[in-house]
Each structure stands twice: as structure tokens, then as C-alpha cells.
Design an enzyme around this catalytic site. Sequence first.
Site, PDB file in Angstrom:
ATOM      1  N   ARG A 160      45.973  37.877  14.620  1.00  0.00           N
ATOM      2  CA  ARG A 160      46.480  38.250  15.947  1.00  0.00           C
ATOM      3  C   ARG A 160      47.133  37.068  16.676  1.00  0.00           C
ATOM      4  O   ARG A 160      46.984  36.908  17.884  1.00  0.00           O
ATOM      5  CB  ARG A 160      45.352  38.823  16.820  1.00  0.00           C
ATOM      6  CG  ARG A 160      44.776  40.087  16.285  1.00  0.00           C
ATOM      7  CD  ARG A 160      45.836  41.156  16.261  1.00  0.00           C
ATOM      8  NE  ARG A 160      45.493  42.209  15.330  1.00  0.00           N
ATOM      9  CZ  ARG A 160      44.839  43.310  15.650  1.00  0.00           C
ATOM     10  NH1 ARG A 160      44.462  43.499  16.883  1.00  0.00           N
ATOM     11  NH2 ARG A 160      44.581  44.212  14.750  1.00  0.00           N
ATOM     12  N   SER A 230      42.808  47.176  21.405  1.00  0.00           N
ATOM     13  CA  SER A 230      41.744  46.172  21.549  1.00  0.00           C
ATOM     14  C   SER A 230      42.097  45.221  22.693  1.00  0.00           C
ATOM     15  O   SER A 230      43.179  44.643  22.697  1.00  0.00           O
ATOM     16  CB  SER A 230      41.610  45.335  20.276  1.00  0.00           C
ATOM     17  OG  SER A 230      41.353  46.159  19.179  1.00  0.00           O
ATOM     18  N   GLU A 326      42.976  39.608  23.763  1.00  0.00           N
ATOM     19  CA  GLU A 326      44.146  39.880  22.938  1.00  0.00           C
ATOM     20  C   GLU A 326      45.294  40.335  23.856  1.00  0.00           C
ATOM     21  O   GLU A 326      46.455  40.005  23.631  1.00  0.00           O
ATOM     22  CB  GLU A 326      43.837  40.960  21.908  1.00  0.00           C
ATOM     23  CG  GLU A 326      45.055  41.175  21.084  1.00  0.00           C
ATOM     24  CD  GLU A 326      44.949  42.207  20.002  1.00  0.00           C
ATOM     25  OE1 GLU A 326      43.913  42.823  19.823  1.00  0.00           O
ATOM     26  OE2 GLU A 326      45.972  42.390  19.346  1.00  0.00           O
TER      27      GLU A 326
END
Length: 337
Positions: A160, A230, A326
Site C-alpha cells: 500500500r 480499509s 491508508e
Amino acid sequence: MSAVVSGGIPLRRYHSFALSVKAEILLLPSQEEAVPEAASQATYIIGEGSNILPLGNLPAVLSTRYLRGYQVLKEENDTVVVEIAAGENWDGWVRFCIAQGWHGLENLAAIPGSVGAAVVQNIGAYGVELAPFLLSVYGWNRRIEAWQDIPADACRLGYRHSLFQEEAWRDQFVITRVTLRLSKRFEPVLTYPDVLARIDPTQQHDPWHVYETIRAIRSEKLPAEGSAGSFFKNPILSLSELRTLQKKAPEVPFHPQPDGKFKVSAAWLIDRAGLKGHRIGNALVHPRQPLVLVNTGSATPDELWSLAQHVRDTVMEKWGIPLEMEVRPLFPHPSKP
Ligand code: EPU
């Protein structure tokens, strides 16, 4: 061509949290040539806005969502090299690839957002990550006022993570095209537990079957709207950090990483901290996937932000693990445009 809309534009349709916030200026280039001028005015650069949390009314926002199209650059026996405009919708692109007989992206089905954002986040799901398919990224660097072609190995792709999230590049580089190499042979990745529970790896499967199965798994766990997927990343721990955590949480799920570290389930840490379904106003910790924060309808940016802080603080207090966001918060008054 570039549409510039100014004077308090509602951003509800331009980001997935669907908050009632506005942008002073919204820049919507639909052709690459319009990007340099638009970029010179922009404070924030987004795609479809599926990984941002606007914390109030914003100054100038550039969205690349109207940069569309693709071209095949090279066709080989087993692979195809394709260049895709950054504003193409990711899931639409995955479906298009399957229809063309280009494979590899099936497990990345139904991930919200644009092709450009897929690179920024190095999206990953169900045992597949974008990184191995990426050849290069093309775009406008507003800091040096030049077009740049950046090879994949310079994009600093990790879990990520990419170069484009880093301070020197964030809001400085407008990705306009992405080049991928895809396979003409379908080799399904059926390693993830949720996938194995539904697909027998000893049988042959149609790529659409894999795609639809992933879609179904996602839709059971993830809300259809009002979220950015998320909200936090899964923490990556060293062996000694993992051992310390395991003293308090012997059952915490973890996955060894290629670099010798361990990825720990943030959903589990949040769940076992008793936060599933926790609510602040109209902001909710999703009851089926607690890594996801949801705007249940009329949440304010403050409610979502307070909920995010509460989750982070509670996890820190209970498990001693700092959760990294995130989702990217966008501040109304950025310290640095
Ligand atoms: N879990 C719980 N309680 C829950 C839900 C999950 O304890 O209520 C634990 C379970 O042990 C489960 C584990 O969390 O086995 C992992 O859950 P899941 O398979 O849903 O994966 P994740 O690690 O929570 C990541 C990605 C998702 C991606 C899935 C599938 C991140 C930050 N998230 O979630 O990505 O879809 O894996 O590969 O890496 C997104 O980024 O928006 C996203 C949805």
C-alpha cells in the site's frame, strides 16, 4: 480540454465518503494537454476520490477522472503491453481485460477508484498486488514543469505504498497514463483463505468465475458506499515487535513478508479492542470489516475524524500498536499547497 468549476462546488459526487463538503475550485482535465495548466492551480490531486477524507471545504482540487482511453503498445505470444489513461475506472478496466483475454488482474475485482490511483496505492487484494504488472507511469511533474516517464522499479512500490504518496511527489505529480504488462494465459491465484473457501483449486475455472467470486466476497464484507475501503493499513512488525504483541494477543493473525517482517491483521486488533459497530454520530466502525469506517448517511468530517482517532488511540492503548492511515486526510488549509 479542461473544465474548471469555481465557487463552492459540492464534492459529494467526487469522493466515496460522500460528505457534504465543497471545493473552491474543481479542475477536471479531460485531455492530457490540459493537465499542466490545471496542475498549476491545484492544491490537491485526486482520481475518483475513493481513498481520501476531506476534513472540510477544500481549496482547489484536480481530479483526473476524465482522462480516458487506452492503447496496446506491444503484443507478444504470451503477454500484452497496454497503456491506460489514469482516469479509467479500475474495475471497468479489469472487466475489459478479462473480455479481451488479458489476465492477471481478476483478484483485483471491484476495487473502487481509478487506474492512476491503483498505482498510487499499489492496490492489493486476495493474494494479488498491482506491482508485478506495472511497467511505467507517465505524468506531469509540476515542480520541475516537465512530463516524466517513470519506470516501475523507480516507483518505490511496497505494501500500500508508492513514491507518489511521498512528500516530494504528493500533489506534485499528476499521473496521466499507466503502462501494464498482462498475460494472455489465465493462471488463477487461489491462495487466499476466503477464496479457497469458495473455489476448488484442483478444478479449472473461468476468469469470470474468479472475478465474480471475488466480487461476491467483497460485497459481503465491504459497504457499497460511504466509505474509502480499509481506513488503516495492516501494521508491519519486526519479529521482536510481533513477539511482544503475541504476549498480549496470542491469536493475532499474521503473515510473514518477503523482507522477514510480519503483516498483522489490523481488523483483528480493532475487533478485539471491542470497536466493531462503534459509532460517533453518523460515523461507524463497520460491523463486518472493522478496518472500514463508514459514513452512514449524514456524517460530518469531524465525526469521521474523531472516530478514526478513537480507533487509533484505543488500539494503541490496548495493543501498543500504532495504526497507520491508508486513507489520506485532506485539510481545508494545507500547510503547503
Ligand atoms: N478479522 C477480524 N474481525 C473481522 C474481520 C476480519 O478479526 O471482523 C480478521 C480475520 O482474522 C481475518 C483477517 O482479519 O482473517 C483479515 O481480514 P480480510 O481478509 O478482510 O483482510 P484485511 O487484511 O482486513 C486486506 C486489505 C483489503 C483487501 C483484503 C483482501 C488492507 C489495508 N486491506 O484487508 O483491502 O480487500 O485484505 O485481500 O491491506 C482496501 O484497501 O480498501 C481493502 C478493502
